[in-house]
Structure formats: structure tokens, C-alpha cells
Design an enzyme around this catalytic site. Structure first.
Site, mmCIF file in Angstrom:
data_model
loop_
_atom_site.group_PDB
_atom_site.id
_atom_site.type_symbol
_atom_site.label_atom_id
_atom_site.label_comp_id
_atom_site.label_asym_id
_atom_site.label_seq_id
_atom_site.Cartn_x
_atom_site.Cartn_y
_atom_site.Cartn_z
ATOM 1 N N CYS A 139 33.802 18.473 95.545
ATOM 2 C CA CYS A 139 35.119 19.056 95.270
ATOM 3 C C CYS A 139 35.219 19.646 93.865
ATOM 4 O O CYS A 139 35.918 20.624 93.655
ATOM 5 C CB CYS A 139 36.225 18.059 95.539
ATOM 6 S SG CYS A 139 36.143 16.587 94.524
ATOM 7 N N CYS A 197 55.834 36.397 59.678
ATOM 8 C CA CYS A 197 56.465 35.247 59.029
ATOM 9 C C CYS A 197 57.421 34.601 60.019
ATOM 10 O O CYS A 197 58.211 35.272 60.668
ATOM 11 C CB CYS A 197 57.222 35.702 57.781
ATOM 12 S SG CYS A 197 58.250 34.399 57.084
ATOM 13 N N CYS A 215 61.221 35.356 58.459
ATOM 14 C CA CYS A 215 61.794 36.683 58.260
ATOM 15 C C CYS A 215 61.061 37.781 59.017
ATOM 16 O O CYS A 215 61.537 38.908 59.066
ATOM 17 C CB CYS A 215 61.839 37.022 56.760
ATOM 18 S SG CYS A 215 60.203 37.362 56.073
ATOM 19 N N CYS A 223 54.401 21.619 58.935
ATOM 20 C CA CYS A 223 55.651 22.192 59.440
ATOM 21 C C CYS A 223 55.670 22.269 60.971
ATOM 22 O O CYS A 223 56.721 22.432 61.581
ATOM 23 C CB CYS A 223 55.870 23.607 58.887
ATOM 24 S SG CYS A 223 56.510 23.646 57.208
ATOM 25 N N CYS A 274 59.158 33.228 51.823
ATOM 26 C CA CYS A 274 59.659 32.173 52.706
ATOM 27 C C CYS A 274 58.854 30.897 52.555
ATOM 28 O O CYS A 274 59.383 29.789 52.687
ATOM 29 C CB CYS A 274 59.633 32.639 54.158
ATOM 30 S SG CYS A 274 60.773 34.001 54.477
ATOM 31 N N HIS A 302 54.014 19.017 51.734
ATOM 32 C CA HIS A 302 53.168 19.858 52.589
ATOM 33 C C HIS A 302 52.110 20.603 51.789
ATOM 34 O O HIS A 302 52.295 20.859 50.608
ATOM 35 C CB HIS A 302 54.032 20.889 53.339
ATOM 36 C CG HIS A 302 54.919 20.266 54.373
ATOM 37 N ND1 HIS A 302 55.619 21.005 55.290
ATOM 38 C CD2 HIS A 302 55.227 18.965 54.642
ATOM 39 C CE1 HIS A 302 56.312 20.196 56.063
ATOM 40 N NE2 HIS A 302 56.107 18.951 55.684
ATOM 41 N N HIS A 339 39.493 13.118 92.859
ATOM 42 C CA HIS A 339 39.291 14.247 93.770
ATOM 43 C C HIS A 339 39.917 15.503 93.147
ATOM 44 O O HIS A 339 41.070 15.483 92.740
ATOM 45 C CB HIS A 339 39.938 13.938 95.121
ATOM 46 C CG HIS A 339 39.864 15.065 96.093
ATOM 47 N ND1 HIS A 339 38.674 15.659 96.443
ATOM 48 C CD2 HIS A 339 40.833 15.725 96.773
ATOM 49 C CE1 HIS A 339 38.926 16.636 97.312
ATOM 50 N NE2 HIS A 339 40.222 16.692 97.524
HETATM 51 ZN ZN LIG Z 1 55.150 23.065 55.608
HETATM 52 ZN ZN LIG Z 2 59.242 35.467 55.352
#
Ligand SMILES: [Zn+2]
Ligand SMILES: [Zn+2]
Length: 712
Positions: A364, A541, A544, A555, A573, A586, A620
Site C-alpha cells: 500500500c 515588510c 508596511c 516574532c 519597522c 529578539h 495502512h
Molecule cells: Zn522579533
Molecule cells: Zn516596514
């Protein structure tokens, strides 16, 4: 017969859908026009006492109909009620035999006294024909065969009239007369004559029959086939026997030898189902074996050939084996490749029992994979196209399977076993393998295609792969992730990018066969957007829309920022997002931005389409295949859906089901899908959500011939 108005004449029967402007299930109609949207405008025939005068016209969806020839339409029109017409269609072997009946063929019909054998004496056109749109109904005048006196003498009374649905069996001529004794030509001329076709209608299965009819001497037939087909039979062999009317019966050899009164070798066969006139293992007064009544058939062993459901009949094309007499024989000699099954033909060719690839002995994993890749995907066809002269034997075996599937809608288990034996390692022949392992072998060694994926890890050079394994921590995802979310998260956390747009992307879910799965349910993404997963490709982005220059793994799961989607930012940004106190830890990474890209142009999206899903449940494998653009064009395939016979002599019955409900489910907006309750979904939809193992995506924009097909 009727005047030849044929030409472009098309008939159909409505096979599903709600009653709609008079078109209900079982209605027979004639196509008047076809709309752009795939609907048929047609005339509807009532088929009641006022015969085939068309009623008002109407519109019906093409996928709700099944095409008929004029002959078939006439036969079905005489069947009432309409539901019995569909029953007959569900029995394609019997129906095609009935369509080929002509004068003096032997049938068994339903009659007040039960089932009675008789000879077709006349095909009657029934009904008035007052204008050109009228359609005659077609019925059979049958003369009953008197069992005691073999064939009764001509009866003066008018013969009774039967519809196609009254015929329960088209009897193989070998069991004639119903005392089941095979009469060879020197002593049984009367009975032979009783089933000889007089006015053979043209039909596709006529070639091998002509061979037999031209050589009525038994000895000629024997010498033709004695060196080929029967030499290898033994008790237990699975065989088929083709009658002079082109009907094939299947069974197992239970006895071999020379019965009393004969001089050549005969076989006693236990048939798979009842055939009137067969015995319970006795021939004459002598018992040779024991089986259920009406299942024991005795024929000269030269009449037997290997059961073609296990042995692909294309292998025996140089002989006059009866396996070639089946209704598919015109295809078998062709060396030409068959293109993928078009959307318009897929459901009529594929849906039903004994359809798809027949499973056998842990196959199978391979059946489900081959069916997914090769039944209808045009993109895969382009990827795998190679000139025939560079072909290895194993590639040739694969090509046979693929062509058989696309032409007949059915591949017998033996063809797949031949292929498995050539795969190099014994375990492919005997064991249940992972489709992922098979796919790599298939593309690398059999099709000699370069890796489908070029993956870049960090800044290192790329490496090739044929499938993509999702790799992540469960905590990174919600309860019911989508494939898109899984792919995005997996790529980002492993720092992987696609070097270029793949033509085919097979994504393997975080589970290990049947033993472990990370998520109880996964939502299929019908479209996969991999724009943000392409290395060196311009990206927008997230905030934006300008050209992005950073991406941030942390993020990805941020609840305030549409969790699950990849986040990349322009410089401005990026700074702003990461001034938030919760994101100060981050570490966004700079992206490789192509130098020549202007920051103002909109970024083109790169998407791929879902075309198949492999699923596993209790070790299966089965598969779902999207066979066209229509959102409802989904099929469900199981190579071992059912089984006939429990022990070693048994075989699997593969089945393909239409699965439009999956289209309904997947057409919902993403937010609805995220809230879906799998336990309330239709059965097949639930299986897809729970059991998915691998999602197969294709890039429909793949060029016709890819330049990178070098032999490896
Ligand atoms: Zn971040
Ligand atoms: Zn941006």
C-alpha cells in the site's frame, strides 16, 4: 435499426444529484448542447408507456452524468424503474456483456419461476417513432432452454420480452448446455451452434473471439496455446476463462486431469461467484472436487489463462491468450505513452471497485504513492518526462504501470510486484516501507530526476532533497496547525530556505509512521505560499509592505502579530517592532536582498497547489488525489479496500471513491477551518485531518520541459 443520425449524437444517464427540472437519478437523456461551465443541456426521455418521446429539456452538471452510447441508452430506457438502471451500471462486467449480446447468445433471465436460461432470439425496438428526437427502447425476446431436452424445439407462442435488467447472467458458452458438459467439436456440434454468434455486433473484444471461431477444430486451438498459457497451471492457480461471448469468469483451479471419456487434460475450476449451469465439483456423475453448487466449471485446460487481475495482460501480447479478449484489448498493443487522466474523464474511468492499483502483500505504501503522483498530475508528467531510448528495464516497468492506470483505470497486483522486485532491495518487495524512502528511490534511481528541492541552510551552499521533513517543537504551534504554518515554522527554526522555486514539493508531517504523531489533526493548505521561504527573493515588510531587510524567528509566534506567519520587516519597522518591551530580547537577522530590486515594486507571490495527500491509519497507507481545477475534484484511493477470499488464494479489491465533500470542507475560509470540529466532519474528511502523512504540492507554472534532466 434506426436511421444513422449518429455522428455527434451523445447520450447520458444521470447518476447523482438532487432532482432538478425533471432530471433525477436514473434519467436517460440526449445532449443538445454543452455550456462553458461544464453543464449539459439535454432532452429527457421518459421511457414509460409512451416510449421514448423526449419530454422537456433541462440542464444537468456533467459530473452528475455518465456517458452512454445510443445502444446503451436504448437498453437502459426499457428498464424501469429508473433506479434499476443504475444498479445495472454498477455491474459493469455484466452490463458490457449485455450490450454485446446478439441473436442466439445464451443468457439467464429473471422470470416468474425464478432464474431461467434462454437464448436471445431477437432484439426488439419498442415504442413509436413519430419524430426524429424519439428514441426507441430496446428489449430482448428470449426463448427458454429446456434443461431436460437440451434445447427445446421451436415454440409457437410469442416469445416473452425482457429488459436488460432482467438478465442476471450472460453464460459462458463452456457451460452449455446447462448440464455443464463441455462439448468439443466432434460430438457437440448442436450445442456449439447454439452459442455461435450469427450477427456479431462490432465490439472491442472481438479479436480473440474471431481467432477461436476461425479455428473450430479443438486441436487447432490446443496447438496454438499449448506452449504458452496452461503449462504452468497447478491446483491452486488463479485463472480466468473467456467465453465465446467475450465474458470472463474467474476462479481457482481445484482439479487437473483427464476426465472420463476425454483424452486431453481438463481443469476443474471453482468460480468466484455462482454461474447457473455449473456444478458443485462433479463432472458427469463423477465427483472431482467439492465446492458450492453452481460454482464448479470444467473446461479443457487450454481454455484457461492466468487471472489477468494479477497478471497484466500486456505481457502476453505475442500469444493468442484469452486474456486479450477482454474489453480493454485495443489498448494493450499500443506502445505509446498515455497522458495523465484529464479532469473530464477521471471519475468515469476511475471511480468504483477494482479500480486504481491493486494492493498485494504490504504494497500500500507504493500503491498510494504511485497513484498520487501519476494518475492525473500534469506537472509531475513534465518533471518525469525522459526520452524512451535512455530507459532502464525498471523505468519500463514503471511506465507500464502508469500507462495501464491511465488507460484502464486499473493495475493488477502482479505488475506492481514485478516493479517491486526490480527496486534493488528485498525489503521493497516484502515489507511495508515509508513512502518517503520509496519516493527518493523512485526519483533518484528509477526516473533519474535531479533533486526536486534545493535547500540552503544558513549561509552554507545548498543541498538537494526529494521530500521535505517538517521539524519543530510542538510548543511552537497551536492545536490544529495548517501545513503552511508547519512549513513556515519548520523552515525558520531550522534556518532553511529554498534556493529556487520547486516544481514539486512533498511535505512530510511530524509523525513516525503509525507509532507517533505530534498533532492529532492537521489542516491542509490547498495553496502553499512559499514567497517568504525563497532565498534571495524580494519580500514584503510584514507591517508596511516595503521591501523587507530583516526577519525574526521570535516574532513568528507573537500573539499580537498574527501568530504562525513569518515576520520580515523593512529597517524602519524592524526597529519599531523591536522597541516593544516584550520583543527587546529578539535577534532579527538581516536578509539576503537581491541588489537590483527596487523597493517600490510590489513583490510577486510564489504559490504551489495541493494535488495529493498520503495518509496512514493503523499502518495502512491510502491517498487523496485532486484530479483537476474544480474544488470538488477529489478522489479517495485505497488499494486494499476490500478482499475476496481470506486465505492465500484471496486477492485485494482496490477501490476509488469520489470525494467532493473534501472540496466543500476545504473551500471554507481559513478562520472557519481553524474552528472546525474534526469529529463532526464527514468520514473521509476526518481521515484526511487525522491521518495525513505527506502533502504533495505542485507548481502549475512548471515549464513544459525542464532543462535539468541529466542522467545521474
Ligand atoms: Zn522579533
Ligand atoms: Zn516596514
Amino acid at each position: 435499426m434506426e436511421p444513422k443520425t449518429v455522428g455527434k449524437e451523445k447520450f447520458f444517464i444521470v447518476i447523482r444529484g438532487k432532482a432538478r427540472k425533471g432530471f433525477c437519478r436514473g434519467c436517460v437523456g440526449r445532449v443538445e448542447a454543452e455550456t462553458q461551465g461544464g453543464e449539459l443541456m439535454g432532452l429527457l426521455y421518459s421511457g414509460c408507456s409512451n416510449a421514448g418521446s423526449p419530454k422537456t429539456g433541462g440542464i444537468v452538471r456533467r459530473e452528475d452524468t455518465y456517458p452512454l452510447t445510443r445502444h446503451q441508452a436504448q437498453l437502459l430506457l426499457f428498464v424501469s424503474p429508473a433506479s434499476k438502471r443504475l444498479e445495472l451500471l454498477c455491474n459493469p462486467q455484466l452490463f458490457s456483456a449485455i450490450c454485446e449480446l446478439s441473436q442466439d447468445d445464451l443468457v439467464v433471465v429473471k422470470h416468474k419461476k425464478g432464474h431461467l436460461p434462454g437464448l436471445v432470439k431477437n432484439m426488439m425496438l419498442i415504442g413509436r417513432k413519430e419524430n426524429k428526437d424519439d428514441l426507441h427502447m430496446l428489449g430482448f425476446e428470449v426463448e427458454f432452454v429446456d434443461i431436460d431436452d437440451n434445447l427445446s424445439s421451436k415454440k409457437p407462442a410469442p416469445l416473452p420480452l425482457f429488459s436488460a435488467a432482467d438478465i442476471v447472467q450472460v453464460v459462458p458458452s463452456y457451460s452449455v448446455p446447462l448440464g455443464l458438459h463441455w462439448k468439443d467439436s466432434q460430438c457437440g456440434s448442436l450445442n456449439r451452434k447454439a452459442v455461435t454468434r450469427i450477427n456479431s455486433m462490432p465490439n472491442v473484444g472481438s479479436r480473440a473471439r474471431q481467432v477461436r471461431e476461425n479455428h473450430t477444430e479443438q486441436s487447432v486451438i490446443q496447438s496454438q496455446s499449448s506452449s504458452t498459457s496452461h503449462a504452468s497451471f497447478e491446483v491452486g492457480s488463479m485463472v480466468e476463462v473467456v467465453s465465446n461471448t467475450g465474458i470472463t469468469v474467474y476462479g481457482v483451479v481445484r482439479w487437473l486431469g483427464v476426465p472420463g471419456g476425454k483424452t486431453d487434460e481438463w481443469a476443474g475450476i471453482e468460480l468466484d461467484y455462482d454461474v447457473n449451469g455449473c456444478s458443485d465439483g462433479k463432472y458427469g456423475s463423477q465427483r472431482y472436487f467439492t465446492c458450492k453448487g453452481n460454482r464448479g466449471l470444467f473446461v479443457p485446460v487450454t481454455k484457461c489463462s492466468p487471472d489477468s487481475r494479477f497478471f497484466c495482460s500486456s505481457t502476453g501480447s505475442e500469444t493468442h491468450q484469452p486474456t486479450e479478449a477482454g474489453p480493454v484489448s485495443p489498448f494493450e498493443d499500443s506502445d505509446k505513452d498515455t497522458p495523465p487522466i484529464p479532469e473530464s474523464e477521471a471519475s468515469s474511468l476511475l471511480v468504483g471497485k477494482m479500480k486504481g492499483i491493486q494492493g498485494h502483500f504490504n504494497s500500500c505504501y507504493l500503491d498510494a504513492t504511485l497513484f498520487s503522483l501519476f494518475s492525473s498530475s500534469v506537472t509531475l508528467e513534465h518533471i518525469c518526462q525522459k526520452p524512451a531510448d535512455t530507459e532502464k528495464p525498471i523505468t519500463c516497468s514503471l511506465r507500464k504501470i502508469v500507462n495501464c492506470l491511465r488507460r484502464r483505470g486499473f493495475v493488477p497486483a502482479q505488475s506492481v510486484m514485478n516493479f517491486r522486485e526490480q527496486l534493488g532491495c528485498d525489503t521493497f518487495r516484502t515489507e511495508e516501507k515509508d513512502p518517503e524512502e520509496f519516493i527518493t528511490l523512485l526519483f533518484q534511481k528509477v526516473l533519474c530526476v535531479e533533486p526536486l528541492l534545493k535547500l540552503r541552510s544558513g549561509q552554507e551552499t545548498s543541498q538537494g532533497a526529494y521530500t521535505f521533513q517538517i521539524f519543530l517543537e510542538k510548543e511552537q504551534m497551536g492545536q490544529m496547525p495548517t501545513v503552511q504554518q508547519l512549513l513556515d515554522t519548520s523552515c525558520l527554526s531550522s534556518d532553511l530556505k529554498f534556493e529556487e522555486m520547486p516544481s514539486c514539493l512533498m511535505v512530510q508531517m511530524p509523525r513516525f509512521g503509525n507509532k507517533y504523531k505530534m498533532f492529532s489533526h492537521i489542516i491542509p493548505s490547498t495553496e502553499l505560499d512559499i514567497t517568504d521561504l525563497l532565498y534571495n527573493s524580494p519580500r514584503e515588510c510584514f507591517v508596511c509592505g516595503h521591501l523587507a531587510e530583516y526577519e525574526c524567528l521570535q516574532c513568528l509566534t507573537d500573539r499580537k502579530l498574527q501568530p504562525g506567519r513569518i515576520k520580515q520587516y523593512c529597517t524602519v519597522c524592524n526597529t519599531q517592532v523591536h522597541t516593544h518591551s516584550s520583543r527587546q530580547g529578539h535577534s532579527p537577522k538581516p536578509l539576503a536582498v537581491p541588489a537590483e530590486v527596487s523597493s517600490d515594486n510590489p513583490v510577486p507571490r510564489h504559490t504551489m497547489q495541493l494535488f495529493a495527500v498520503l495518509c496512514i491509519q493503523t499502518s495502512h497507507y491510502v491517498s487523496f488525489v485532486k484530479y483537476g481545477l474544480n474544488p470538488h475534484s477529489w478522489l479517495f484511493f485505497d488499494s486494499m479496500a476490500d478482499r475476496c477470499g481470506g486465505d492465500q488464494r484471496g486477492y485485494n479489491i482496490p477501490e476509488i471513491r469520489a470525494c467532493p465533500e473534501l472540496g466543500d470542507f476545504l473551500s471554507q475560509p481559513e478562520e472557519e477551518l481553524a474552528r472546525a470540529n474534526p469529529s463532526q466532519a464527514p468520514e473521509l474528511v476526518r481521515r484526511l485531518l487525522c491521518d495525513s502523512y505527506m502533502f504533495l504540492y505542485q507548481n502549475p507554472a512548471t515549464p513544459l520541459s525542464k532543462p535539468n534532466h541529466q542522467e545521474s
